[in-house]
Design an enzyme around this catalytic site. Structure first.
Site, PDB file in Angstrom:
ATOM      1  N   HIS A  89      -1.956  -1.123  10.421  1.00 28.55           N
ATOM      2  CA  HIS A  89      -1.807  -2.180  10.568  1.00 28.55           C
ATOM      3  C   HIS A  89      -0.272  -2.066  11.364  1.00 28.55           C
ATOM      4  O   HIS A  89       0.453  -1.059  11.407  1.00 28.55           O
ATOM      5  CB  HIS A  89      -1.195  -3.330   8.787  1.00 28.55           C
ATOM      6  CG  HIS A  89      -2.368  -4.190   8.206  1.00 28.55           C
ATOM      7  ND1 HIS A  89      -2.964  -4.516   7.465  1.00 28.55           N
ATOM      8  CD2 HIS A  89      -3.580  -2.457   7.778  1.00 28.55           C
ATOM      9  CE1 HIS A  89      -3.926  -4.506   7.227  1.00 28.55           C
ATOM     10  NE2 HIS A  89      -4.102  -3.350   7.095  1.00 28.55           N
ATOM     11  N   GLU A 116       0.003  -1.274  -0.350  1.00 24.54           N
ATOM     12  CA  GLU A 116       0.164  -0.245   0.383  1.00 24.54           C
ATOM     13  C   GLU A 116       0.331   1.063   0.226  1.00 24.54           C
ATOM     14  O   GLU A 116       0.835   2.672   0.401  1.00 24.54           O
ATOM     15  CB  GLU A 116      -0.988   0.308   0.944  1.00 24.54           C
ATOM     16  CG  GLU A 116      -2.254  -0.857   0.698  1.00 24.54           C
ATOM     17  CD  GLU A 116      -3.264  -0.822   1.693  1.00 24.54           C
ATOM     18  OE1 GLU A 116      -3.738   0.460   1.515  1.00 24.54           O
ATOM     19  OE2 GLU A 116      -4.657  -1.529   2.096  1.00 24.54           O
TER      20      GLU A 116
END
Length: 409
Positions: free
Chosen positions: A272, A49
């Site tokens: 995360h 990402e």
């Protein structure tokens, strides 16, 4: 052999959640990630990402002295978001884009535009050939009604096949990334069973960080708390997997995750948690045999379960293809009726009544729009059916091959 030297490899894996214009405090977090990587001195860094190439370029400049070798994988409309930084030379790279990756009309999710892929970098470290894979599979969004499960299973199967067919010349295989699957999910069991990969969390001698190795936790300030209500401790969806292929052994000495805010700051690196593994690679006396040399009833059950789920997705895609095709036919019939009406007017029929030009044009544009949209959907779902059907056939062949192998003992 006991006398052989051991290679110690430190691996860092993180989904950075760096979506341009959308992710909170993105630039600040990217700088923080870069600063931490410089301080920690890992051997291999796997990031997902990183959607902005500018963010990758900034990281590349910052990390040049510590990680002189790097690669950014480009695919899809906005990129794959995958990049690798390494202390060791990268000999070769390869990218495979998954055949299915969500739906273009699900704009609120956006996975389709990301070009989800698996990237491969090949490195040689101390005479050992490493195939390092990095990936990011389709997100789940809703566990109870997971409409993307068939697509994610196709991705897991293609990932497993890609690893099996590209790693035959390697000594050691590493896979890191956000797999968007829980450890007990059929996709993870399929991936590990079909490739022989081992989970660093399961194999680690020492584990530190979040309980159960969770990488999406409720106390992270960027996490959507509503998605984790059924999981008060969080979920583990980010992995480092590995296996030795030739005459080597790989052991995980330590695995740890980050826990919330980065040291000295008030924010975490991402929504995360990062996963960090310390691996020991050592040459052994005899080469490791083939992973799938004998029949494995448990693996056959996993492939059967995955094939069943893909079949469910196939039937759903066939229904959507039929519905969109029928809509396209109805829109075409409406356009034809309007054309007949227009020709009748030009021929002088119904000349005693005024022709409703505005209503006619609006209806024609509406019908044309529906025709274009429905045709596009029909073509998309036709391709989806073909990909799901192809994966189902591949799994059937895999099942047959497993059943034909002789049993151990």
């Amino acid at each position: 052999m006991e006398g052989e030297p051991t290679l110690r490899l430190r691996v860092f894996d993180l989904n950075c959640w760096a979506i341009r214009y959308l992710s909170k405090r993105r630039q600040e977090r990217v700088r923080l990630i870069g600063d931490t990587l410089c301080q920690e001195g890992f051997d291999l860094v796997l990031l997902q990402e990183v959607w902005s190439e500018q963010d990758y370029s900034d990281l590349k400049v910052k990390l040049a002295s510590c990680y002189p070798f790097s690669h950014y994988f480009r695919s899809g409309v906005i990129g794959s978001g995958l990049c690798v930084f390494s202390r060791f030379p990268i000999l070769d790279t390869l990218l495979y884009q998954y055949s299915l990756n969500g739906y273009p009309y699900m704009l609120q999710h956006g996975d389709w535009f990301g070009g989800k892929s698996v990237g491969l970098v090949i490195m040689k470290i101390s005479g050992i050939i490493f195939n390092v894979y990095i990936t990011h599979l389709h997100a789940e969004y809703c566990r109870d009604k997971d409409s993307y499960l068939p697509h994610r299973l196709v991705q897991a199967w293609e990932l497993a096949q890609f690893i099996r067919h590209t790693s035959k010349a390697a000594d050691v295989v590493l896979l890191g990334g956000d797999l968007n699957m829980h450890p007990e999910d059929v996709g993870i069991r399929l991936l590990c069973g079909w490739t022989g990969l081992q989970d660093a969390f399961v194999e680690a001698t020492d584990i530190k960080g979040c309980k159960n190795g969770c990488t999406l936790v409720p106390n992270n300030c960027f996490t959507d708390k509503s998605e984790l209500l059924p999981f008060p401790l969080g979920i583990r969806i980010d992995y480092i997997l590995y296996k030795a292929i030739s005459s080597f052994t790989v052991k995980c000495e330590e695995l740890k995750t980050t826990m919330g805010p980065a040291p000295g700051t008030d924010i975490p690196f991402s929504d995360h948690e990062a996963v960090m593994a310390t691996l020991h690679i050592q040459r052994q006396g005899q080469p490791v045999g083939a992973t799938l040399g004998t029949a494995d009833p448990a693996l056959a059950d996993v492939v059967t379960e995955a094939r069943t789920e893909v079949g469910v997705g196939l039937r759903a895609a066939q229904r959507q293809r039929y519905s969109s095709g029928r809509m396209a036919v109805l829109a075409l019939l409406l356009l034809l009726l309007q054309a007949v009406a227009a020709l009748g007017t030009l021929a002088g029929l119904g000349a005693d009544q005024p022709f409703p030009k505005l209503s006619f044009c609006l209806l024609a544009f509406l019908a044309l729009g529906v025709l274009v949209l429905a045709t596009g959907l029909h073509l998309f779902h036709t391709m989806e059916v073909k990909m799901l059907h192809g994966t189902e056939d591949q799994m059937w062949m895999a099942l047959r091959a497993l059943q034909e192998r002789p049993s151990e003992g």
